[in-house]
Scaffold this active site. Structure first.
Site, short mmCIF file in Angstrom:
data_model
loop_
_atom_site.label_atom_id
_atom_site.label_comp_id
_atom_site.label_asym_id
_atom_site.label_seq_id
_atom_site.Cartn_x
_atom_site.Cartn_y
_atom_site.Cartn_z
N ASN A 1 0.87 -1.19 0.00
CA ASN A 1 0.00 0.00 0.00
C ASN A 1 0.90 1.23 0.00
O ASN A 1 1.52 1.55 1.01
CB ASN A 1 -0.89 -0.04 1.25
CG ASN A 1 -1.72 1.22 1.41
OD1 ASN A 1 -1.84 2.03 0.49
ND2 ASN A 1 -2.29 1.39 2.59
N GLU B 1 -6.68 4.26 8.17
CA GLU B 1 -6.52 5.71 7.91
C GLU B 1 -7.80 6.28 7.30
O GLU B 1 -8.20 7.40 7.59
CB GLU B 1 -5.30 5.94 7.01
CG GLU B 1 -4.01 5.76 7.79
CD GLU B 1 -2.83 5.28 6.98
OE1 GLU B 1 -2.84 5.37 5.74
OE2 GLU B 1 -1.87 4.78 7.60
N GLY C 1 2.68 1.71 10.87
CA GLY C 1 3.62 2.82 10.75
C GLY C 1 4.38 3.13 12.01
O GLY C 1 5.02 4.18 12.11
N SER D 1 3.66 -2.70 10.31
CA SER D 1 5.11 -2.75 10.45
C SER D 1 5.72 -4.07 9.99
O SER D 1 6.64 -4.59 10.62
CB SER D 1 5.53 -2.42 11.89
OG SER D 1 5.14 -1.09 12.20
C1 PEP Z 1 -0.64 -0.07 6.31
O1 PEP Z 1 -0.77 1.13 6.25
O2 PEP Z 1 -1.52 -0.83 5.84
C2 PEP Z 1 0.55 -0.61 6.95
C3 PEP Z 1 0.53 -1.85 7.33
O3 PEP Z 1 1.61 0.26 7.13
P1 PEP Z 1 3.07 -0.10 7.71
O4 PEP Z 1 3.52 -1.37 7.03
O5 PEP Z 1 3.92 1.06 7.36
O6 PEP Z 1 2.90 -0.31 9.17
#
Ligand code: PEP
Length: 252
Positions: free
Chosen positions: A9, A97, A173, A213
């Protein structure tokens, strides 16, 4: 069983030129997509261009969001048919989000899921709990409630093309991923819920992927869990080498 699914994503990152560069690098690093479904969700503005760059690579594309109407006076929105027409086969629905910042309620998520299925897009429906909910022991009730409301009214046949992304909000994140064991426990409960509510063959085919993450150095241990069928990757999907390593995870 379905193949594992690794989706990147990109969120609101990359211009069309930057996105093209990223995809070309990725194509160099990813040796084969025979045993895995690889999906990229670039910003809307890049999807069509990138669809030409991934042709014959096995990499598929997703929208990061969709509106539930087919067309009309809905300024700023994009329909499922429009996503199909520019080369998407998947769409991410109900990302945390979007839920937190853009008013995606469970009811809207459900409408979007119906619209996606009707247009032949495969929905990736995101669910997950906040830190507060986790600490109050409400993870499973939150996640199960979100799933039941997201899937309301969808026919069993359409569920085969469905993916649930379990994304604990506190892990997105933050660099703080759920442990494989914690994620597995939630995935296992989601699987049980699906078995309770749908016929066994449909429930078996629904992929439950983990997001929050995911990095090159934790993907192998996450994918070693029996109910983790893939990953939804944010930050690390913007680095070609890291995302390619995630796609080429080492199975236990
Ligand atoms: C996401 O936004 O779907 C996500 C998993 O972000 P990150 O891997 O940066 O935690």
């Amino acid at each position: 069983m379905q193949k594992p699914l690794i989706a990147g994503n990109w969120k609101m990152h990359t211009t069309v030129h930057e996105g093209a560069e990223l995809v070309l690098k990725l194509r160099e690093f990813i040796k084969s997509t025979d045993s895995i479904d690889v999906v990229l969700a670039p910003p809307f503005t890049s999807i069509q261009h990138i669809s030409h760059l991934v042709a014959d690579s096995g990499i598929e594309l997703a929208g990061q969001n969709v509106f539930w109407k087919e067309d009309g006076a809905y300024t700023g929105e994009i329909s499922a048919q429009m996503l199909r027409a520019i080369g998407c086969s998947y769409v991410i629905i109900g990302h945390s989000e979007r839920r937190a910042l853009f008013g995606d309620t469970d009811d809207r998520v459900n409408k979007k899921a119906h619209a996606a299925v009707k247009a032949g897009l495969k929905p990736i429906i995101c669910v997950g709990e906040t830190l507060e909910e986790k600490e109050a022991g409400r993870t499973l009730s939150k996640v199960k409630g979100q799933i039941m409301r997201a899937l309301a009214g969808l026919k069993t046949g359409s569920l085969r093309e469905l993916t649930i992304a379990y994304e604990p909000i506190w892990a997105i994140g933050t660099g703080q991923s759920a442990t494989p064991e914690t994620a597995e426990e939630v995935h296992n409960s989601i699987r049980e819920l699906l078995y309770e509510d749908y016929d066994t063959s449909a429930a078996k085919k629904i992929r439950i992927i983990y997001g929050g993450s995911v990095k090159a150095d934790n993907i192998d241990s996450l994918m070693a869990m029996p109910n983790i069928d893939g990953a939804l990757v944010g930050g690390a999907s913007l680095k070609a080498e890291d995302f390619a390593r995630i796609v080429q995870f080492e199975s236990a």
